[in-house]
Design an enzyme around this catalytic site. Sequence first.
Site, PDB file in Angstrom:
ATOM      1  CB  ALA A 171      -1.391  -0.397   1.154  1.00 23.81           C
ATOM      2  CD  GLU A 193      -0.323   2.660   4.277  1.00 24.97           C
ATOM      3  OE1 GLU A 193      -0.837   1.718   4.383  1.00 24.97           O
ATOM      4  OE2 GLU A 193      -1.881   3.169   3.850  1.00 24.97           O
ATOM      5  CG  HIS A 231      -6.552 -10.059  21.576  1.00 24.91           C
ATOM      6  ND1 HIS A 231      -7.817  -8.861  21.881  1.00 24.91           N
ATOM      7  CD2 HIS A 231      -6.566 -10.780  23.001  1.00 24.91           C
ATOM      8  CE1 HIS A 231      -6.693  -9.281  23.676  1.00 24.91           C
ATOM      9  NE2 HIS A 231      -6.837 -10.357  24.217  1.00 24.91           N
ATOM     10  NE  ARG A 238       5.749  -2.043  -3.577  1.00 23.58           N
ATOM     11  CZ  ARG A 238       6.061  -2.889  -2.947  1.00 23.58           C
ATOM     12  NH1 ARG A 238       6.739  -3.154  -1.608  1.00 23.58           N
ATOM     13  NH2 ARG A 238       5.246  -3.939  -2.638  1.00 23.58           N
ATOM     14  CD  GLN A 239      -1.054  -0.366  -4.728  1.00 22.37           C
ATOM     15  OE1 GLN A 239      -1.617  -0.445  -3.764  1.00 22.37           O
ATOM     16  NE2 GLN A 239      -1.500  -1.500  -4.896  1.00 22.37           N
ATOM     17  CG  ASP A 281     -10.837  -3.313  12.005  1.00 32.21           C
ATOM     18  OD1 ASP A 281      -9.393  -3.663  10.873  1.00 32.21           O
ATOM     19  OD2 ASP A 281     -11.693  -3.632  12.999  1.00 32.21           O
TER      20      ASP A 281
END
EC number: 2.7.1.107
Length: 127
Positions: free
Chosen positions: A34, A73, A91, A36-37, A99
């Site tokens: 992600a 990021e 866990h 890198r993108q 999240d």
Amino acid sequence: MTNPHKGRTGLDRVLRATRHSLEGLKTAYLGEQAFRQEVWLAAVLLPLGLWLGRTWAETALLLGSVLLVLIVELLNSGIEAAIDRVSLELHELSKRAKDLASAAVFLSLVLCAGVWLSALWRAALGG
């Protein structure tokens, strides 16, 4: 208790911190798809933002929104690595932390898209 790794001062501290920062960028680029993108997207958007921005404030918003995505990021990747270092078992608190970090990336992308769409809309209208 004193941290033995915090004893550096002056130019030595700055040089070491810079080296660690560059190592972190390299690690993220090589190990996080992600990131890198987003770097490749930034390689296109940052020069475009310099061209598209009409005022210093608009240019700063265009460039800053892209850099914010990269920053968030990196923080997300750091949180994920720390969680995985502690345990790879499932866990609820680990899921929650990952999240929440992912949501932060999402919101930074929404902000970036909003800033860019606004600037492109203005440019398309010729104003």
